[in-house]
Write an enzyme that holds these catalytic residues in place. Sequence first.
Site, PDB file in Angstrom:
ATOM      1  N   ASP A  49       0.847  -1.204   0.000  1.00  0.00           N
ATOM      2  CA  ASP A  49       0.000   0.000   0.000  1.00  0.00           C
ATOM      3  C   ASP A  49       0.882   1.252   0.000  1.00  0.00           C
ATOM      4  O   ASP A  49       0.645   2.202  -0.751  1.00  0.00           O
ATOM      5  CB  ASP A  49      -0.900   0.037   1.247  1.00  0.00           C
ATOM      6  CG  ASP A  49      -1.938  -1.072   1.295  1.00  0.00           C
ATOM      7  OD1 ASP A  49      -3.130  -0.791   1.176  1.00  0.00           O
ATOM      8  OD2 ASP A  49      -1.535  -2.250   1.453  1.00  0.00           O
ATOM      9  N   THR A 131      -7.586  -4.080   0.281  1.00  0.00           N
ATOM     10  CA  THR A 131      -6.367  -4.668   0.856  1.00  0.00           C
ATOM     11  C   THR A 131      -6.650  -6.068   1.413  1.00  0.00           C
ATOM     12  O   THR A 131      -5.794  -6.957   1.343  1.00  0.00           O
ATOM     13  CB  THR A 131      -5.787  -3.746   1.949  1.00  0.00           C
ATOM     14  OG1 THR A 131      -5.616  -2.447   1.380  1.00  0.00           O
ATOM     15  CG2 THR A 131      -4.439  -4.234   2.448  1.00  0.00           C
TER      16      THR A 131
END
Length: 331
Positions: A49, A131
Site C-alpha cells: 500500500d 487490501t
Amino acid sequence: MKTDPSAYLDVGLAAGRLSAAICRRVQQERVVAGVPQSKAGNEPVTIADYASQAVILRAIAASFPRHAILAEENSAHLRAQADELVGRQVNRLVAEALAEEVSFDQLCAWIDHQGDPASRIRWAIDPIDGTKGFIRREQYAIAIGVLEEDVPVAGMLICPNLAVDAEAPAGPRGVIFAAARGAGAFQVPLDGGPEKRARASACADRARVRILGSVEASHGDPALLTALVAEGFGGGIVRVDSQVKYAALARGEAEVYLRPRSRPDWRDNVWDHAAGVAIAREAGAIASDVDGRPLDFRHGARLEENRGVLATNGPLHAEIVAAIARIEARR
Ligand code: AMP
Ligand code: MG
C-alpha cells in the site's frame, strides 16, 4: 485553462502500472505479503500500500504539482511502525520500481504529497483498494480518480488479478480500466493486448440482474442484498472485493453494485468511489446513493451526505431504489 481529462490518464496509468508491478511482486514474495501492518480501526495495510502510494503521488506531483491530492495512506503510521525491516522493504520496493536510489524521507514525502488544497482539480487515490482481497490473493484494484470541481471526470482502475476475458475466468489475469469524461470507458490487458470499449450490460429483465456486493460482510449490509433478490431481482449475488465491482459493472459482468451503509454512522470514502464512478458512468452506468440521490463529492474525504452507493446499468435503477425503500420500511 481547462485540461482535457484524457491528459490525466497518461500520467495516472504509467504510475498505476508501476504500482501493479509492486503489488504483484509483493504477492510473489510470500514472506513479505504475509506481514500486513494493521492501522487504526483494524484496517489492514501492507508494505505494498505504501510503496504503491509513493510511486503514484510522485508521478502526480511531478506532472501536476498544484493539483490537490486525497489519498488513503500517510507516512505517520509507516514511520511509527517502522520497524526498520518494514521501512527497508517499502524503500526497496519503491527504489526497484523506479530504478533509482530513493531515501526513506523522500518516499515519505511522496506518500504525504497533498498539492494545493484549493486546486479545482483533485485526485482521489486508493493505492490498494481491497487490501483484504489483496492479502487473500483475490481481487483488489489500484484506484486513481480525478475530480474537477468535485465531479469525477477521469478514472483508472488497475486490476492485477481480474480475468482479462470475463468468459474465461481461468485465463490470463490483469486488466486496466480507464475513462475520461465524454470519451468512453476502455479496458486493456495489463500485460499487453488489444484495447476494447467497456460497456455496461443492456439487461432490463429484473429476474436476470446480477448484484455485486462486498466479500467482507462488515463492509455493507448483506441482508439487504438478499432481500433485494427476494424482491425478484434474481440473477444472483456476485461477491467481489474493491472497486473491481465498478469494473465488472462497466464491462457488463453484472447489472447492479449495491453498497448500503454498513452502520448508521458509516460514510463512504471518496477514494473508494471516484475512479469507479467515472469509469462506470462512461460505460453507460448510473451511480447514485441507495436513495437515488446524486453522489455528492463536495465534502472532503467522505461522501458525508450520501447513504451508501447504488450503481446500475440503468434500466432498473428507479425500481431498485423503490425496492430498497420498501425493504427498509419493513425492517
Ligand atoms: P470492499 O472491498 O468493496 O468491501 O471495500 C473495501 C473498502 O471498504 C476499503 O477500501 C475501506 O475503505 C472500506 N471499508 C472499511 N471498513 C468499512 C466499513 N465498516 N463499512 C464500509 N466500508 C468499509
Ligand atoms: Mg479502499
